[in-house]
Design a protein around this motif. Structure first.
Motif, PDB file in Angstrom:
ATOM      1  N   SER A  15       0.810  -1.220   0.000  1.00  0.00           N
ATOM      2  CA  SER A  15       0.000   0.000   0.000  1.00  0.00           C
ATOM      3  C   SER A  15       0.845   1.273   0.000  1.00  0.00           C
ATOM      4  O   SER A  15       0.315   2.368  -0.140  1.00  0.00           O
ATOM      5  CB  SER A  15      -0.926   0.014   1.219  1.00  0.00           C
ATOM      6  OG  SER A  15      -0.159   0.028   2.414  1.00  0.00           O
ATOM      7  N   GLY A  16       2.162   1.130   0.189  1.00  0.00           N
ATOM      8  CA  GLY A  16       3.025   2.307   0.261  1.00  0.00           C
ATOM      9  C   GLY A  16       3.150   2.844   1.669  1.00  0.00           C
ATOM     10  O   GLY A  16       3.430   4.032   1.877  1.00  0.00           O
ATOM     11  N   LEU A 112      -3.098   6.770  10.178  1.00  0.00           N
ATOM     12  CA  LEU A 112      -3.190   7.048   8.755  1.00  0.00           C
ATOM     13  C   LEU A 112      -3.146   5.723   8.011  1.00  0.00           C
ATOM     14  O   LEU A 112      -2.235   4.912   8.219  1.00  0.00           O
ATOM     15  CB  LEU A 112      -2.048   7.949   8.291  1.00  0.00           C
ATOM     16  CG  LEU A 112      -2.089   9.384   8.810  1.00  0.00           C
ATOM     17  CD1 LEU A 112      -1.263   9.503  10.082  1.00  0.00           C
ATOM     18  CD2 LEU A 112      -1.562  10.348   7.773  1.00  0.00           C
ATOM     19  N   VAL A 113      -4.129   5.505   7.152  1.00  0.00           N
ATOM     20  CA  VAL A 113      -4.254   4.242   6.444  1.00  0.00           C
ATOM     21  C   VAL A 113      -4.095   4.488   4.946  1.00  0.00           C
ATOM     22  O   VAL A 113      -5.033   4.954   4.278  1.00  0.00           O
ATOM     23  CB  VAL A 113      -5.619   3.585   6.722  1.00  0.00           C
ATOM     24  CG1 VAL A 113      -5.675   2.193   6.089  1.00  0.00           C
ATOM     25  CG2 VAL A 113      -5.892   3.507   8.222  1.00  0.00           C
ATOM     26  N   PRO A 114      -2.915   4.207   4.394  1.00  0.00           N
ATOM     27  CA  PRO A 114      -2.739   4.405   2.952  1.00  0.00           C
ATOM     28  C   PRO A 114      -3.554   3.380   2.171  1.00  0.00           C
ATOM     29  O   PRO A 114      -3.637   2.216   2.551  1.00  0.00           O
ATOM     30  CB  PRO A 114      -1.234   4.192   2.745  1.00  0.00           C
ATOM     31  CG  PRO A 114      -0.818   3.329   3.889  1.00  0.00           C
ATOM     32  CD  PRO A 114      -1.697   3.703   5.041  1.00  0.00           C
ATOM     33  N   ALA A 139      -9.014   7.505  12.818  1.00  0.00           N
ATOM     34  CA  ALA A 139      -8.297   7.001  11.654  1.00  0.00           C
ATOM     35  C   ALA A 139      -8.774   7.715  10.398  1.00  0.00           C
ATOM     36  O   ALA A 139      -9.945   8.086  10.283  1.00  0.00           O
ATOM     37  CB  ALA A 139      -8.494   5.494  11.513  1.00  0.00           C
ATOM     38  N   VAL A 140      -7.858   7.892   9.465  1.00  0.00           N
ATOM     39  CA  VAL A 140      -8.201   8.562   8.213  1.00  0.00           C
ATOM     40  C   VAL A 140      -7.484   7.856   7.064  1.00  0.00           C
ATOM     41  O   VAL A 140      -6.332   7.431   7.195  1.00  0.00           O
ATOM     42  CB  VAL A 140      -7.811  10.058   8.270  1.00  0.00           C
ATOM     43  CG1 VAL A 140      -6.312  10.237   8.459  1.00  0.00           C
ATOM     44  CG2 VAL A 140      -8.291  10.793   7.034  1.00  0.00           C
ATOM     45  N   LEU A 141      -8.182   7.704   5.965  1.00  0.00           N
ATOM     46  CA  LEU A 141      -7.600   7.083   4.782  1.00  0.00           C
ATOM     47  C   LEU A 141      -6.771   8.098   4.006  1.00  0.00           C
ATOM     48  O   LEU A 141      -7.115   9.275   3.945  1.00  0.00           O
ATOM     49  CB  LEU A 141      -8.698   6.533   3.871  1.00  0.00           C
ATOM     50  CG  LEU A 141      -9.515   5.367   4.416  1.00  0.00           C
ATOM     51  CD1 LEU A 141     -10.718   5.090   3.520  1.00  0.00           C
ATOM     52  CD2 LEU A 141      -8.655   4.120   4.520  1.00  0.00           C
ATOM     53  N   VAL A 142      -5.688   7.617   3.418  1.00  0.00           N
ATOM     54  CA  VAL A 142      -4.837   8.458   2.577  1.00  0.00           C
ATOM     55  C   VAL A 142      -4.714   7.785   1.216  1.00  0.00           C
ATOM     56  O   VAL A 142      -4.125   6.705   1.102  1.00  0.00           O
ATOM     57  CB  VAL A 142      -3.433   8.644   3.193  1.00  0.00           C
ATOM     58  CG1 VAL A 142      -2.572   9.500   2.263  1.00  0.00           C
ATOM     59  CG2 VAL A 142      -3.527   9.265   4.570  1.00  0.00           C
ATOM     60  N   PHE A 143      -5.287   8.395   0.190  1.00  0.00           N
ATOM     61  CA  PHE A 143      -5.160   7.840  -1.156  1.00  0.00           C
ATOM     62  C   PHE A 143      -3.698   7.906  -1.588  1.00  0.00           C
ATOM     63  O   PHE A 143      -3.081   8.974  -1.589  1.00  0.00           O
ATOM     64  CB  PHE A 143      -6.018   8.626  -2.145  1.00  0.00           C
ATOM     65  CG  PHE A 143      -7.439   8.142  -2.226  1.00  0.00           C
ATOM     66  CD1 PHE A 143      -7.730   6.852  -2.657  1.00  0.00           C
ATOM     67  CD2 PHE A 143      -8.482   8.971  -1.879  1.00  0.00           C
ATOM     68  CE1 PHE A 143      -9.031   6.402  -2.733  1.00  0.00           C
ATOM     69  CE2 PHE A 143      -9.796   8.539  -1.962  1.00  0.00           C
ATOM     70  CZ  PHE A 143     -10.073   7.255  -2.384  1.00  0.00           C
ATOM     71  N   ASN A 144      -3.155   6.757  -1.989  1.00  0.00           N
ATOM     72  CA  ASN A 144      -1.750   6.667  -2.366  1.00  0.00           C
ATOM     73  C   ASN A 144      -1.636   5.950  -3.712  1.00  0.00           C
ATOM     74  O   ASN A 144      -2.478   5.111  -4.050  1.00  0.00           O
ATOM     75  CB  ASN A 144      -0.978   5.895  -1.289  1.00  0.00           C
ATOM     76  CG  ASN A 144       0.520   6.015  -1.449  1.00  0.00           C
ATOM     77  OD1 ASN A 144       1.025   7.008  -1.964  1.00  0.00           O
ATOM     78  ND2 ASN A 144       1.251   5.001  -1.023  1.00  0.00           N
ATOM     79  N   LEU A 172      -1.702  11.321  -2.996  1.00  0.00           N
ATOM     80  CA  LEU A 172      -0.366  11.113  -3.535  1.00  0.00           C
ATOM     81  C   LEU A 172      -0.471  10.305  -4.822  1.00  0.00           C
ATOM     82  O   LEU A 172      -1.064   9.224  -4.836  1.00  0.00           O
ATOM     83  CB  LEU A 172       0.509  10.371  -2.517  1.00  0.00           C
ATOM     84  CG  LEU A 172       0.644  11.043  -1.137  1.00  0.00           C
ATOM     85  CD1 LEU A 172       1.542  10.206  -0.228  1.00  0.00           C
ATOM     86  CD2 LEU A 172       1.190  12.460  -1.271  1.00  0.00           C
ATOM     87  N   GLY A 173       0.098  10.834  -5.888  1.00  0.00           N
ATOM     88  CA  GLY A 173      -0.003  10.186  -7.188  1.00  0.00           C
ATOM     89  C   GLY A 173       0.925   8.996  -7.338  1.00  0.00           C
ATOM     90  O   GLY A 173       1.823   8.761  -6.535  1.00  0.00           O
ATOM     91  N   ASN A 174       0.684   8.247  -8.387  1.00  0.00           N
ATOM     92  CA  ASN A 174       1.514   7.081  -8.707  1.00  0.00           C
ATOM     93  C   ASN A 174       2.753   7.568  -9.463  1.00  0.00           C
ATOM     94  O   ASN A 174       2.835   7.466 -10.678  1.00  0.00           O
ATOM     95  CB  ASN A 174       0.712   6.084  -9.549  1.00  0.00           C
ATOM     96  CG  ASN A 174       1.452   4.779  -9.755  1.00  0.00           C
ATOM     97  OD1 ASN A 174       2.355   4.437  -8.991  1.00  0.00           O
ATOM     98  ND2 ASN A 174       1.083   4.051 -10.793  1.00  0.00           N
ATOM     99  N   ARG A 175       3.707   8.103  -8.703  1.00  0.00           N
ATOM    100  CA  ARG A 175       4.868   8.759  -9.295  1.00  0.00           C
ATOM    101  C   ARG A 175       6.156   8.028  -8.915  1.00  0.00           C
ATOM    102  O   ARG A 175       6.373   7.674  -7.751  1.00  0.00           O
ATOM    103  CB  ARG A 175       4.949  10.215  -8.823  1.00  0.00           C
ATOM    104  CG  ARG A 175       3.680  11.000  -9.093  1.00  0.00           C
ATOM    105  CD  ARG A 175       3.820  12.466  -8.724  1.00  0.00           C
ATOM    106  NE  ARG A 175       2.553  13.167  -8.821  1.00  0.00           N
ATOM    107  CZ  ARG A 175       1.997  13.561  -9.972  1.00  0.00           C
ATOM    108  NH1 ARG A 175       2.637  13.321 -11.111  1.00  0.00           N
ATOM    109  NH2 ARG A 175       0.836  14.186  -9.983  1.00  0.00           N
TER     110      ARG A 175
END
Length: 212
Positions: A15-16, A112-114, A139-144, A172-175
């Motif tokens: 998940s990063g 933080l949950v990626p 808890a909060v989701l983090v789009f990764n 956070l983008g797929n970079r």
């Protein structure tokens, strides 16, 4: 007054998690609000490997961070101890069972949950969020690793809201810049401070600050 403990947790591998933990720690350190410690609870030791590379790259006295490891129930004790002397403690947890993540989640002020924007990731994330709920930890989701195409991300945003989960608006983008910086023991804020990845991380931290 104790510092804030931020635990990065996700039971699904890939998940990063470690990348987010490292970038979060360096971002907080650069804000100048006080000392920042990182605690590696993952037996794979990826965060520790990154930190050792950072020491080799920058010098042992120039990392800007304090690094510790712990396992099992020792994670809660170590996190609390570090919080007495640091403004922030960032904890990286293993992608395993409840028993491995529970102490670090219990000690946290925020989890933080990626999550990558896919249905499979959302299904796997539910268990982590329920664990945080049982421990009475926000808890909060983090789009990764968000791909350029917005359709699926929008679909997953709606699904998350339907489940009643909270997610940061910053993503956070797929970079490749994220992985490349980690390989140098650095972060995108240091390797490419004017790049898109660094801007995304800055936006994420600014939003996160409002929750702290």
């Amino acid at each position: 007054m104790s510092g804030r403990i931020l635990t990065v947790a996700q039971q699904k591998g890939g998940s990063g998690k470690t990348t987010l933990a490292a970038h979060l720690a360096v971002s907080l350190s650069r804000r100048g609000e006080g000392a920042v410690a990182i605690l590696d609870v993952d037996t794979q030791g990826s965060l520790g490997t990154w930190f050792e590379t950072r020491e080799e790259t920058l010098g042992e006295d120039a990392t800007g961070l304090v690094f510790r490891t712990a396992s099992g129930w020792g994670a809660r004790r170590e996190a609390k101890a570090l919080a007495r002397d640091h403004a922030y403690v960032v904890v990286d947890t293993p992608p395993k069972t409840d028993a491995d993540a529970k102490p670090a989640i219990d000690a946290a002020d925020l989890v933080l949950v990626p999550i990558q924007p896919t249905p499979v990731d959302l299904w796997a994330t539910d268990q982590t969020l329920r664990l945080a709920e049982r421990e009475n930890t926000p808890a909060v989701l983090v789009f990764n690793r968000v791909p350029p195409r917005a359709a699926l991300t929008l679909e997953m945003t709606e699904a998350i809201a339907k489940h009643g989960f909270q997610a940061l608006g910053a993503r956070l983008g797929n970079r490749t810049a994220f992985a490349a910086s980690m390989g140098q023991g650095r972060t995108v804020m240091e390797t490419d401070p004017s790049g898109k990845a660094a801007a995304e991380m800055t936006a994420l931290l600014q939003e996160l600050a409002t929750r702290l």
